[in-house]
Scaffold this motif. Structure first.
Motif, PDB file in Angstrom:
ATOM      1  N   HIS A 275      -7.445  -0.946 -15.225  1.00  0.00           N
ATOM      2  CA  HIS A 275      -8.605  -0.108 -15.569  1.00  0.00           C
ATOM      3  C   HIS A 275      -9.435  -0.776 -16.673  1.00  0.00           C
ATOM      4  O   HIS A 275     -10.663  -0.724 -16.651  1.00  0.00           O
ATOM      5  CB  HIS A 275      -8.145   1.274 -16.062  1.00  0.00           C
TER       6      HIS A 275
ATOM      7  N   ASP B  58      -8.334   5.021  -8.914  1.00  0.00           N
ATOM      8  CA  ASP B  58      -7.259   4.052  -8.691  1.00  0.00           C
ATOM      9  C   ASP B  58      -7.548   3.152  -7.487  1.00  0.00           C
ATOM     10  O   ASP B  58      -7.958   3.631  -6.433  1.00  0.00           O
ATOM     11  CB  ASP B  58      -5.931   4.790  -8.502  1.00  0.00           C
TER      12      ASP B  58
ATOM     13  N   HIS C 196      -0.988  -1.164 -14.943  1.00  0.00           N
ATOM     14  CA  HIS C 196      -2.080  -0.403 -14.317  1.00  0.00           C
ATOM     15  C   HIS C 196      -3.250  -0.178 -15.294  1.00  0.00           C
ATOM     16  O   HIS C 196      -4.414  -0.245 -14.899  1.00  0.00           O
ATOM     17  CB  HIS C 196      -1.504   0.941 -13.836  1.00  0.00           C
TER      18      HIS C 196
HETATM   19 ZN    ZN Z   1      -5.381   4.911 -12.854  1.00  0.00          ZN
END
Ligand code: ZN
Ligand code: KG4
Length: 357
Positions: A117, A322, A113
């Motif tokens: 980003h 997100d 994850h």
């Molecule tokens: Zn995140």
């Protein structure tokens, strides 16, 4: 031409997200937010998140495919966030991705994850469909990436795509977490970051001088828990004395936000001279939910200007918080490198709730 399209899924925290990408191009980007569900808890409640992901994941995937006008046969692979994140939440996305990979005979691409980003500022808008395969990729590396989210705050050196070094990170709370916790003290709801940004515009950032943490440590690590405690003590004293006025809340928001961002730019300023000597970095990229904040962007631009560096930010705020499009972009590079999981090995892909980039 090999098929360029990926379906990406992210269920790492409280948003159920799916996207279709092709290399760096975002073809669709769908997010079902659970913010309303978690508001009453003042934070993310893992079992509630899991249940909501279960309900949302199928429809969100369908919506991403429909928006992109993509059929299953057009896909090259399915990408999914493997970690870090909330274990019960991660599990829903991974199980769904595995099931679909087997059903449609597609390879799986597990993605970190944080790498999503890190690479989110590389995402580009969909050009005319016919041009997707021709999207030219020119990347100037190495680059310094600042990830500022609710779960992470770190300086990452991107030597090559896929080759990262953490130069410094928070030793306690993440910046977004500190903003959210401060927001709870003055009743701003959850998540508080966007409200603090708005309120701070009407406030005086110099009215309440909070301490600058970690100035004596020589490294690029950050800390926000001391700042949070100091703000709590100060705010509680004010609240014991009287009900806070609107202007006091604005000023508290401006002062606290200023201190959080100053901690980041202080360490950035310390880091840059040696980084530029050791690695000829070409630019600074910003990612994570707090990267949506214009005051943070300005503060970073001001800090890097004397070094003649340019700041790249995601093209939309939807790519800061997100989302699955950033997971698809990271997976696109993995696909190029052949980092995919196929056949029987797909079943052995498990969530990694704690996972460094
Ligand atoms: Zn995140
Ligand atoms: O990246 P993200 O969606 O989730 C994590 O991976 O953590 O980041 C969420 C965080 C929350 O703490 C939220 O308050 C913060 O990003 N945030 C903001 C803004 N928009 C979201 N903080 C400051 N200003 C904003 N505009």
């Amino acid at each position: 031409m090999t098929k360029p399209y990926l379906l990406a899924i992210d269920t790492s925290c409280d948003d159920t997200a799916a996207a279709v990408t092709a290399g760096r191009v975002v073809v669709s980007n769908v997010v079902a937010s659970q913010t309303q569900l978690h508001k009453k808890y003042g934070g993310v409640f893992p079992t509630v998140a899991k249940q909501a992901h279960r309900e949302n994941v199928g429809p969100v995937i369908q919506a991403a495919l429909q928006k992109a006008k993509i059929q299953w046969v057009d896909l090259a692979a399915i990408a999914v966030t493997q970690g870090p994140g909330l274990a019960p939440a991660l599990e829903v996305g991974i199980e769904k991705a595995k099931e679909l990979a087997v059903q449609h005979n597609l390879p799986l691409i597990p993605v970190n994850h944080i790498e999503g980003h890190v690479l989110s500022s590389l995402a580009t808008r969909a050009p005319h469909r016919l041009d997707i395969a021709k999207t030219v990729i020119d990347l100037q590396l190495p680059a310094l990436v600042i990830v500022v989210s609710g779960g992470h705050t770190e300086f990452v050196l991107v030597k090559k795509i896929g080759d990262y070094e953490i130069l410094g990170k928070t030793v306690d709370d993440a910046a977004g977490e500190a903003l959210d916790k401060f927001g709870r003290m003055v009743d701003l709801g959850y998540p508080a970051g966007p409200v603090i940004e708005q309120f701070a515009q009407h406030g005086d950032a110099q009215r309440y001088p909070f301490p600058l943490p970690m100035t004596t440590s020589g490294n690029a690590n950050l800390s926000f828990s001391g700042l949070k405690t100091s703000a709590r003590t100060f705010t509680e004293k004010l609240q014991a004395d009287h009900t806070l006025t609107k202007q006091e809340i604005y000023d508290l928001c401006a002062s606290f936000q200023y201190s959080v961002f100053r901690a980041i730019t202080y360490k950035l300023n310390k880091l840059l001279p040696s980084l530029l000597l050791e690695h000829q970095i070409f630019g600074v990229w910003l990612g994570g939910g707090v990267a949506a904040n214009n005051t943070l962007r300005q503060a970073i631009r001001q800090t890097i200007r004397p070094y003649h560096l340019h700041l790249s930010v995601p093209y939309s705020k939807k790519l800061c918080i997100d989302n699955a499009a950033m997971i698809g972009v990271a997976a696109g590079y993995k696909l190029e490198r052949g980092e995919v999981v196929r056949g029987a090995e797909i079943q052995s892909v498990e969530r990694i709730p704690r996972w460094e980039i």
